[in-house]
Design an enzyme around this catalytic site. Structure first.
Site, PDB file in Angstrom:
ATOM      1  N   LYS A  81       8.112   0.529   5.590  1.00  0.00           N
ATOM      2  CA  LYS A  81       7.001   1.373   5.121  1.00  0.00           C
ATOM      3  C   LYS A  81       5.667   0.816   5.578  1.00  0.00           C
ATOM      4  O   LYS A  81       5.483  -0.394   5.565  1.00  0.00           O
ATOM      5  CB  LYS A  81       7.032   1.371   3.576  1.00  0.00           C
ATOM      6  CG  LYS A  81       5.855   1.992   2.924  1.00  0.00           C
ATOM      7  CD  LYS A  81       5.168   1.077   1.916  1.00  0.00           C
ATOM      8  CE  LYS A  81       4.401  -0.057   2.554  1.00  0.00           C
ATOM      9  NZ  LYS A  81       3.499  -0.788   1.677  1.00  0.00           N
ATOM     10  N   THR A  82       4.762   1.584   6.024  1.00  0.00           N
ATOM     11  CA  THR A  82       3.333   1.281   6.119  1.00  0.00           C
ATOM     12  C   THR A  82       2.658   2.331   6.989  1.00  0.00           C
ATOM     13  O   THR A  82       3.147   2.654   8.073  1.00  0.00           O
ATOM     14  CB  THR A  82       2.983  -0.130   6.654  1.00  0.00           C
ATOM     15  OG1 THR A  82       1.561  -0.235   6.703  1.00  0.00           O
ATOM     16  CG2 THR A  82       3.527  -0.477   8.021  1.00  0.00           C
TER      17      THR A  82
ATOM     18  N   ARG B  95       1.202  -5.706  -5.007  1.00  0.00           N
ATOM     19  CA  ARG B  95       1.186  -6.630  -3.870  1.00  0.00           C
ATOM     20  C   ARG B  95       1.618  -8.047  -4.241  1.00  0.00           C
ATOM     21  O   ARG B  95       1.390  -8.984  -3.482  1.00  0.00           O
ATOM     22  CB  ARG B  95      -0.217  -6.664  -3.254  1.00  0.00           C
ATOM     23  CG  ARG B  95      -0.618  -5.376  -2.547  1.00  0.00           C
ATOM     24  CD  ARG B  95      -1.758  -5.605  -1.588  1.00  0.00           C
ATOM     25  NE  ARG B  95      -2.209  -4.384  -0.934  1.00  0.00           N
ATOM     26  CZ  ARG B  95      -1.636  -3.867   0.150  1.00  0.00           C
ATOM     27  NH1 ARG B  95      -0.596  -4.452   0.696  1.00  0.00           N
ATOM     28  NH2 ARG B  95      -2.107  -2.756   0.680  1.00  0.00           N
TER      29      ARG B  95
ATOM     30  N   ARG C 257      -5.431  -1.868   8.848  1.00  0.00           N
ATOM     31  CA  ARG C 257      -5.527  -3.334   8.767  1.00  0.00           C
ATOM     32  C   ARG C 257      -5.747  -3.949  10.137  1.00  0.00           C
ATOM     33  O   ARG C 257      -6.769  -3.689  10.749  1.00  0.00           O
ATOM     34  CB  ARG C 257      -4.308  -3.920   8.075  1.00  0.00           C
ATOM     35  CG  ARG C 257      -4.648  -5.259   7.420  1.00  0.00           C
ATOM     36  CD  ARG C 257      -3.438  -6.026   7.010  1.00  0.00           C
ATOM     37  NE  ARG C 257      -2.661  -5.417   5.962  1.00  0.00           N
ATOM     38  CZ  ARG C 257      -2.944  -5.484   4.669  1.00  0.00           C
ATOM     39  NH1 ARG C 257      -3.998  -6.115   4.257  1.00  0.00           N
ATOM     40  NH2 ARG C 257      -2.152  -4.923   3.790  1.00  0.00           N
TER      41      ARG C 257
ATOM     42  N   TYR D  43      -7.755   5.832   2.012  1.00  0.00           N
ATOM     43  CA  TYR D  43      -7.041   6.248   0.813  1.00  0.00           C
ATOM     44  C   TYR D  43      -6.757   7.750   0.817  1.00  0.00           C
ATOM     45  O   TYR D  43      -5.846   8.207   0.139  1.00  0.00           O
ATOM     46  CB  TYR D  43      -7.829   5.807  -0.434  1.00  0.00           C
ATOM     47  CG  TYR D  43      -8.011   4.296  -0.439  1.00  0.00           C
ATOM     48  CD1 TYR D  43      -6.965   3.464  -0.817  1.00  0.00           C
ATOM     49  CD2 TYR D  43      -9.188   3.713   0.023  1.00  0.00           C
ATOM     50  CE1 TYR D  43      -7.092   2.088  -0.762  1.00  0.00           C
ATOM     51  CE2 TYR D  43      -9.331   2.340   0.080  1.00  0.00           C
ATOM     52  CZ  TYR D  43      -8.276   1.519  -0.307  1.00  0.00           C
ATOM     53  OH  TYR D  43      -8.397   0.166  -0.240  1.00  0.00           O
ATOM     54  N   GLU D  44      -7.545   8.509   1.613  1.00  0.00           N
ATOM     55  CA  GLU D  44      -7.349   9.960   1.691  1.00  0.00           C
ATOM     56  C   GLU D  44      -5.977  10.337   2.252  1.00  0.00           C
ATOM     57  O   GLU D  44      -5.504  11.449   2.038  1.00  0.00           O
ATOM     58  CB  GLU D  44      -8.404  10.586   2.635  1.00  0.00           C
ATOM     59  CG  GLU D  44      -9.824  10.546   2.140  1.00  0.00           C
ATOM     60  CD  GLU D  44     -10.508   9.207   2.371  1.00  0.00           C
ATOM     61  OE1 GLU D  44      -9.824   8.223   2.713  1.00  0.00           O
ATOM     62  OE2 GLU D  44     -11.730   9.147   2.187  1.00  0.00           O
TER      63      GLU D  44
ATOM     64  N   ASP E 277       4.941  -7.863   5.476  1.00  0.00           N
ATOM     65  CA  ASP E 277       4.927  -8.955   4.494  1.00  0.00           C
ATOM     66  C   ASP E 277       6.011  -8.764   3.423  1.00  0.00           C
ATOM     67  O   ASP E 277       6.705  -9.704   3.054  1.00  0.00           O
ATOM     68  CB  ASP E 277       3.553  -9.053   3.823  1.00  0.00           C
ATOM     69  CG  ASP E 277       2.497  -9.621   4.771  1.00  0.00           C
ATOM     70  OD1 ASP E 277       2.860 -10.432   5.647  1.00  0.00           O
ATOM     71  OD2 ASP E 277       1.316  -9.258   4.644  1.00  0.00           O
TER      72      ASP E 277
ATOM     73  N   GLY F 183       0.821  -1.210   0.000  1.00  0.00           N
ATOM     74  CA  GLY F 183       0.000   0.000   0.000  1.00  0.00           C
ATOM     75  C   GLY F 183       0.854   1.258   0.000  1.00  0.00           C
ATOM     76  O   GLY F 183       1.956   1.290   0.562  1.00  0.00           O
TER      77      GLY F 183
ATOM     78  N   MET G 273      -8.291   3.323   8.418  1.00  0.00           N
ATOM     79  CA  MET G 273      -7.400   2.260   7.944  1.00  0.00           C
ATOM     80  C   MET G 273      -6.412   1.831   9.013  1.00  0.00           C
ATOM     81  O   MET G 273      -6.246   2.518  10.021  1.00  0.00           O
ATOM     82  CB  MET G 273      -6.610   2.746   6.739  1.00  0.00           C
ATOM     83  CG  MET G 273      -7.099   2.162   5.463  1.00  0.00           C
ATOM     84  SD  MET G 273      -5.949   2.499   4.138  1.00  0.00           S
ATOM     85  CE  MET G 273      -6.933   1.859   2.793  1.00  0.00           C
TER      86      MET G 273
ATOM     87  N   ASP H  67       0.129   1.830   8.512  1.00  0.00           N
ATOM     88  CA  ASP H  67      -0.508   1.119   9.626  1.00  0.00           C
ATOM     89  C   ASP H  67       0.283   1.243  10.932  1.00  0.00           C
ATOM     90  O   ASP H  67      -0.262   1.024  12.009  1.00  0.00           O
ATOM     91  CB  ASP H  67      -0.651  -0.374   9.300  1.00  0.00           C
ATOM     92  CG  ASP H  67      -1.532  -0.610   8.088  1.00  0.00           C
ATOM     93  OD1 ASP H  67      -2.102   0.372   7.589  1.00  0.00           O
ATOM     94  OD2 ASP H  67      -1.651  -1.764   7.641  1.00  0.00           O
TER      95      ASP H  67
HETATM   96  P1  FBP Z   1       0.631  -2.042   3.594  1.00  0.00           P
HETATM   97  O1  FBP Z   1       0.600  -2.930   4.783  1.00  0.00           O
HETATM   98  O2  FBP Z   1       1.031  -2.712   2.354  1.00  0.00           O
HETATM   99  O3  FBP Z   1       1.443  -0.813   3.861  1.00  0.00           O
HETATM  100  O4  FBP Z   1      -0.848  -1.510   3.322  1.00  0.00           O
HETATM  101  C1  FBP Z   1      -1.596  -0.942   4.314  1.00  0.00           C
HETATM  102  C2  FBP Z   1      -3.004  -0.617   3.904  1.00  0.00           C
HETATM  103  O5  FBP Z   1      -3.118   0.752   3.609  1.00  0.00           O
HETATM  104  C3  FBP Z   1      -3.977  -1.033   5.009  1.00  0.00           C
HETATM  105  O6  FBP Z   1      -4.126   0.004   5.936  1.00  0.00           O
HETATM  106  C4  FBP Z   1      -5.220  -1.368   4.219  1.00  0.00           C
HETATM  107  O7  FBP Z   1      -5.997  -2.339   4.892  1.00  0.00           O
HETATM  108  C5  FBP Z   1      -4.684  -1.935   2.946  1.00  0.00           C
HETATM  109  O8  FBP Z   1      -3.426  -1.347   2.753  1.00  0.00           O
HETATM  110  C6  FBP Z   1      -5.566  -1.651   1.754  1.00  0.00           C
HETATM  111  O9  FBP Z   1      -5.069  -2.327   0.665  1.00  0.00           O
HETATM  112  P2  FBP Z   1      -5.285  -1.908  -0.853  1.00  0.00           P
HETATM  113  O10 FBP Z   1      -4.360  -0.779  -1.126  1.00  0.00           O
HETATM  114  O11 FBP Z   1      -4.846  -3.117  -1.596  1.00  0.00           O
HETATM  115  O12 FBP Z   1      -6.708  -1.535  -1.050  1.00  0.00           O
END
Ligand code: FBP
Length: 552
Positions: A202-203, A145, A252, A425-426, A176, A81, A250, A205
């Site tokens: 990176k993330t 991904r 996860r 996504y914002e 991951d 992401g 967001m 989350d």
């Molecule tokens: P990463 O763990 O790859 O950084 O992604 C995080 C994330 O933004 C989560 O918060 C969210 O659940 C997921 O990606 C959404 O995935 P996608 O971009 O495939 O819709």
């Protein structure tokens, strides 16, 4: 290309670096510590990472580095992401490489790890990188991904790396993707191919962190962006006084984003998935907790409020967790059979026979839309796509029902009108805050020093992040040190351990000490938009989570 005034101004921003990285590169030496152990399952992991297990922690210190001026060819991948600051990691890596040797080259793999498997690249040049410095997004080279997991994919990655004459690959990703980086590093050594692999944390989350990785990049900007929006909504709620806003955030699995946003905005309710799991709260109990705030505020004639919901919540409610784990295993083991079922009714009938009686009951009790969302394809790492499960709507409908019962019993006389939001996504591609711009650039530069010094199987690490950037501490952490074995796609796999919210940690405790007051009394805080120019206390502050974790 036409660009906004802010974008133009940001091109000229010079990220702040740790003092060690401002030295001439030939004077940045690497000091290695003692061999390390994985966080758990050491014997299994030693068997899987025969060549790369247990490397020492690397720290940069002033001193001679004879290897650093080698001419290098490096490939870089953005994985998973989007997270604000990704372009700056590439900029830091690029500038480091060029400082080491002006003939060194950086190739960007297009579209994530599949770019490595399929040999799709673009050469990063001054002209290209200068259009992306200090900007959000991953659009310079794209992300994806794809997981490198089959023997054919590993072999194809090696073939690409050899064809391109790569000395190293840098994988910018979450837990991951960095697990993948560790496996790739091991594979290259096993194949006697002198190609190093370095990861960068990176993330948005915030769940890729530990003693050595204080935060993953992107968390700072994303939480500040969501907090700005939540603060605006709180002010709207307090002006109109007619809506309860249910905001899913967001993140996860982990609730770090929700917790940080709660600390920044002081909403009426913020659910923390890790607490729900620890207290084994059922959906009905969670609904009661929200209703308690609604009823008390209604008694004060305040029929409005804000509820924050971490997107992974459903996976932590015990009855739902059990259901999801059974669904994951069934959908992995019977992928073909399940794929042939046409339509939701057929799937539900099939599942009714295969699920345990308790899970079958829970599945049947869910609104159809939510049940369907639970059956959507897993991501390539076997995770449920929690961002697509509308928990905020599920909770609104359950709260409405419960308030109806309370009304009948004479325990509630207020008005309830709810609006659902989802912020995710914002925030993922916002212009990186100064903190993320600096941190990312330093991570990229650090990755260069690790590569040039001949290391592989490391995660780029920049620590001491609540101090001014000049005092940050740079180095590398062996990837295997962060790993354990977990159930994925129906079998045990090596993975980097996710950091969930620590219920004994200071960020949660600070929140828990205040939340009863926030639940009843309007106590909103309005953080406003991220500021890029102005006094340091406004522009360079790290997150509250980081400050509290570091005892500040
Ligand atoms: P990463 O763990 O790859 O950084 O992604 C995080 C994330 O933004 C989560 O918060 C969210 O659940 C997921 O990606 C959404 O995935 P996608 O971009 O495939 O819709």
């Amino acid at each position: 290309m036409e660009v906004s005034a802010l974008q133009k101004a940001r091109y000229g921003y010079q990220p702040k670096l740790p003092a060690i990285l401002t030295r001439p590169v030939s004077e940045i030496a690497v000091e290695l510590g003692e061999p390390t152990e994985a966080v758990a399952d050491q014997a299994d992991l030693k068997g899987i990472f025969k060549h790369t297990y247990g490397k020492p922690i690397a720290r940069f210190v002033p001193g001679k580095n004879d290897k650093i001026n080698r001419k290098l060819t490096v490939g870089v991948i953005l994985s998973g992401g989007q997270a604000p600051g990704g372009h700056n990691v590439i900029a830091g890596l690029y500038d480091g490489l060029k400082k080491g040797n002006k003939d060194s080259r950086l190739l960007g793999f297009l579209g994530g790890p599949s770019g490595l498997i399929e040999n799709k690249t673009v050469e990063i040049t001054d002209a290209l990188i200068d259009q992306y410095r200090n900007t959000g997004g991953f659009d310079m080279i794209g992300s994806g991904r794809t997981k490198i997991e089959t023997p054919e994919q590993f072999a194809a990655s090696l073939e690409t790396a050899k064809k391109l004459g790569l000395d190293a690959v840098v994988i910018i990703g979450g837990d991951d993707s960095n697990t993948n980086a560790a496996l790739l590093a091991e594979y290259f050594v096993d194949q006697k191919a002198p190609i190093q692999v370095i990861g960068c944390p990176k993330t948005i989350d915030g769940d890729l962190k530990n003693e050595h990785i204080e935060t993953s990049f992107g968390f700072d900007t994303a939480t500040k962006t969501y907090s700005e929006l939540i603060g605006n909504i709180e002010r709207d709620a307090n002006s109109a006084k007619k809506y309860w806003h249910f905001i899913k955030l967001m993140g996860r699995s982990a609730s770090h984003i929700a917790l940080e946003c709660a600390l920044q905005t002081q909403p009426n309710v913020c659910l923390i998935s890790e607490e729900v799991e620890a207290k084994k709260l059922s959906l009905a109990q969670i609904v009661d907790q929200i209703c308690d705030s609604i009823v008390k505020r209604a008694a004060n004639k305040e029929n409005f409020g804000v509820v924050l919901i971490p997107e992974g919540l459903v996976e932590f409610v015990p009855e739902m967790k059990q259901l999801i784990s059974e669904l994951n295993d069934l959908m992995a083991h019977y992928a073909e059979e399940f794929g042939k079922l046409s339509g939701f009714e057929a799937q539900a009938e099939w599942l009714n026979k295969k699920l345990s009686p308790a899970s079958a009951k829970v599945f049947a009790s869910l609104p159809v839309d939510i049940a369907k969302q639970l059956l959507m394809d897993r991501d390539p790492h076997g995770n449920v796509q929690v961002s697509r499960i509308e928990t905020e709507k599920l909770l609104i409908s359950m709260v409405e029902q419960r308030l109806g019962e309370l009304k009948k019993a004479g325990a509630y006389t207020g008005k309830f009108s709810a609006l659902a939001h989802f912020f995710g996504y914002e925030g993922r591609c916002a212009f990186p805050s100064n903190f993320d711009a600096d941190y990312c650039y330093a991570l990229g530069f650090t990755a260069f020093v690790l590569i040039a010094s001949g290391l592989t199987g490391y995660l780029s690490s920049v620590k001491n992040l609540t101090a001014p950037a000049s005092e940050w501490v740079a180095g590398g952490i062996p990837l295997t040190m962060m790993m354990n074995m977990e159930q994925r796609h129906g079998s045990k796999k090596p993975v980097i351990r996710k950091a969930l919210v620590d219920l004994n940690g200071r960020p949660f405790k600070t929140f828990a000490a205040k939340r009863d007051e926030w639940a009843v009394k309007t106590s909103y805080l309005f953080p406003g938009a991220i500021q890029y120019y102005g006094p340091s206390e406004v522009c360079d502050q790290p997150t509250k989570t980081l400050l509290l974790e570091k005892g500040r």
